[in-house]
Scaffold this motif. Structure first.
Motif, mmCIF file in Angstrom:
data_model
loop_
_atom_site.group_PDB
_atom_site.id
_atom_site.type_symbol
_atom_site.label_atom_id
_atom_site.label_comp_id
_atom_site.label_asym_id
_atom_site.label_seq_id
_atom_site.Cartn_x
_atom_site.Cartn_y
_atom_site.Cartn_z
ATOM 1 N N HIS A 87 0.618 5.366 -8.334
ATOM 2 C CA HIS A 87 0.354 3.969 -8.405
ATOM 3 C C HIS A 87 1.463 3.054 -9.039
ATOM 4 O O HIS A 87 2.335 3.760 -9.786
ATOM 5 C CB HIS A 87 -0.913 3.833 -9.154
ATOM 6 C CG HIS A 87 -1.776 2.470 -9.013
ATOM 7 N ND1 HIS A 87 -1.015 1.287 -9.893
ATOM 8 C CD2 HIS A 87 -2.547 1.977 -8.341
ATOM 9 C CE1 HIS A 87 -1.910 0.256 -9.285
ATOM 10 N NE2 HIS A 87 -2.548 0.752 -8.499
ATOM 11 N N MET A 88 1.563 1.894 -8.613
ATOM 12 C CA MET A 88 2.690 0.840 -9.259
ATOM 13 C C MET A 88 2.653 1.095 -10.457
ATOM 14 O O MET A 88 3.776 1.201 -11.086
ATOM 15 C CB MET A 88 2.417 -0.232 -8.729
ATOM 16 C CG MET A 88 2.754 -0.718 -7.222
ATOM 17 S SD MET A 88 2.680 -2.317 -6.787
ATOM 18 C CE MET A 88 2.710 -2.393 -5.141
ATOM 19 N N ARG A 89 1.597 1.027 -11.270
ATOM 20 C CA ARG A 89 1.444 1.130 -12.863
ATOM 21 C C ARG A 89 1.821 2.416 -13.412
ATOM 22 O O ARG A 89 2.256 2.283 -14.580
ATOM 23 C CB ARG A 89 0.040 0.570 -13.338
ATOM 24 C CG ARG A 89 -0.307 -0.607 -12.958
ATOM 25 C CD ARG A 89 -1.689 -1.040 -13.698
ATOM 26 N NE ARG A 89 -2.755 -0.109 -12.978
ATOM 27 C CZ ARG A 89 -3.494 -0.418 -12.022
ATOM 28 N NH1 ARG A 89 -3.385 -1.686 -11.606
ATOM 29 N NH2 ARG A 89 -4.753 0.196 -11.504
ATOM 30 N N ASP A 103 4.986 -2.900 -11.465
ATOM 31 C CA ASP A 103 4.213 -3.979 -11.144
ATOM 32 C C ASP A 103 4.676 -5.294 -12.051
ATOM 33 O O ASP A 103 4.002 -6.206 -11.420
ATOM 34 C CB ASP A 103 2.496 -3.624 -11.677
ATOM 35 C CG ASP A 103 1.401 -4.106 -11.057
ATOM 36 O OD1 ASP A 103 1.714 -4.202 -9.738
ATOM 37 O OD2 ASP A 103 0.270 -3.901 -11.546
ATOM 38 N N GLU A 143 0.832 -6.611 1.211
ATOM 39 C CA GLU A 143 1.420 -5.663 0.339
ATOM 40 C C GLU A 143 2.971 -5.378 0.426
ATOM 41 O O GLU A 143 3.728 -5.234 -0.351
ATOM 42 C CB GLU A 143 0.499 -4.404 0.205
ATOM 43 C CG GLU A 143 -0.685 -4.554 -0.253
ATOM 44 C CD GLU A 143 -1.767 -3.157 -0.088
ATOM 45 O OE1 GLU A 143 -2.659 -2.941 -1.066
ATOM 46 O OE2 GLU A 143 -1.374 -2.571 0.676
#
Length: 404
Positions: A87-89, A103, A143
């Motif tokens: 995930h981006m985070r 992010d 996105e």
């Protein structure tokens, strides 16, 4: 501060076949990937280390060779593949007192949607990426626009030890630094590693109060402001852009500057002796006629003199090269500042020319000046500074009697 790239690619115009696709070091013994013939590596270690990033694009290159996608497509593809894995985070890097995630990167997606010059580029990149990765591996269009914006705004041009571009990379940590035309810090590369070093004493409470420069300062103020607005979607309000005393530089003819820059790009892309001689002769004609009467701080005159310096250096005319450099030294010092990568390397290169010409006392003077500048911008462990020390020691051995 040091930062490693989240993703990076070799520049196809300036780096492909000249630098290793993994470590980005120049080598005369690069070996091409036996499957796609596009990527090149120093050795088996670099080839195997690059496999996780290269294996997906390798299959695509085999199908499309010799039509290879541009740098933005390749960089976007590598980022999308990495984002599929986490995930981006979770894509993050520590930056002094803060943790920076993917992010957190600015995208300016709304500005891109309203930018008639950039939006078509996004659609072209998106169409190529669909062929590259397959529609099933693509995020939604919105996105994708967000990721495209993050790449466009935050990527760094990776340069070699001579500040020649060799690739592009996204550095999550280093992207935290905002811009000022009068920066507090300079950044340099050693292969893929980016290092940011303060060029003045700082008293700040947060890394967000430290500024680097995003653009080449050898521009008129209005041109610099326009370049920042077009590329990064902000208006610079730094002290240099707000000063009312007028520009340090002048520009009598923009078309002449463009012609000189085209010659510069041609010189950087060739080692052919006849081509270098032709560029050198064309530059000499410009200096003797078109810019002869211009003031010393005119951009065309500065760029033409710098081009003449590089031409003479390539041709082995070392004394002439040093002579051209001396004509613009004061202007570059005032424009870039003593503690800047551009000025420090220019001093080093002047020293090299004097050394090669046999004027070892002048070489020592410029090696000494360069050491002050490069010790700040590069640090004493950087390969450029170590090369400077070695050359200075060798030059001193050529001097009879003590150096002054």
């Amino acid at each position: 501060l040091t930062s490693e790239p989240f993703a990076y690619v070799v520049d196809p115009k300036n780096g492909a076949g000249k630098v290793c696709d993994y470590c980005l070091k120049r080598s005369a013994r690069l070996k091409g990937c036996p499957r796609c013939r596009v990527a090149h590596y120093c050795n088996k270690f670099c080839e195997s280390s690059a496999l996780s990033d290269h294996q997906t694009e390798c299959c695509y290159f085999q199908e499309m060779f010799p039509c290879i996608p541009n740098t933005t497509v390749r960089l976007m593809a590598r980022i999308l593949i990495k984002l599929q894995r986490r995930h981006m985070r979770d894509c993050k890097e520590a930056v002094l007192d803060q943790t920076r995630t993917f992010d957190d990167l600015e995208s300016h997606s709304e500005e891109i949607l309203n930018d008639p010059a950039v939006l078509p580029r996004f659609h072209a990149v998106w169409a190529t990426l669909q062929d590259f990765l397959g529609e099933g591996n693509m995020p939604t269009l919105l996105e994708g626009l967000e990721i495209f914006g993050k790449v466009l705004i935050n990527r760094f041009c990776i340069t070699d030890d001579e500040l020649k571009p060799v690739g592009q990379g996204l550095y999550i940590g280093a992207s935290i630094f905002d811009h000022s035309c009068d920066p507090d810090a300079a950044f340099v590369f050693d292969g893929t590693r980016l290092t940011v070093r303060a060029v003045r004493d700082l008293s700040v409470s947060s890394v967000r109060e430290i500024y680097i420069c995003y653009v080449d300062k050898l521009q008129m103020t209005l041109d610099r402001i326009e370049a920042l607005q077009n590329q990064y979607y902000f208006t610079c309000n730094c002290s240099l852009c707000q000063q009312k005393d007028g520009d340090l530089l002048q520009e009598t003819s923009n078309s002449l500057s463009v012609s000189i820059r085209n010659l510069q790009m041609e010189l950087e892309s060739t080692d052919d002796k006849q081509t270098v001689e032709w560029i050198s002769e064309r530059t000499r004609e410009i200096l003797s006629s078109q810019v002869k009467e211009l003031p010393p701080n005119d951009i065309s005159r500065v760029e033409a003199s710098e081009l003449a310096f590089e031409c003479c250096a390539k041709r082995g005319l070392h004394a002439k090269a040093a002579g051209y450099a001396m004509q613009i030294l004061d202007v570059l010092r005032c424009c870039y500042g003593i503690y800047s990568t551009k000025y420090g390397l220019f001093l080093f290169n002047i020293g090299k020319q004097y050394d090669a010409a046999g004027d070892h006392h002048s070489a020592e003077t410029f090696f000494h000046m360069a050491s002050w500048s490069l010790s700040v911008t590069h640090g004493k462990t950087h390969p450029v500074f170590r090369e400077l020390l070695e050359r200075r020691r060798a030059n001193r051995r050529c001097i009879s009697g003590p150096c002054k």
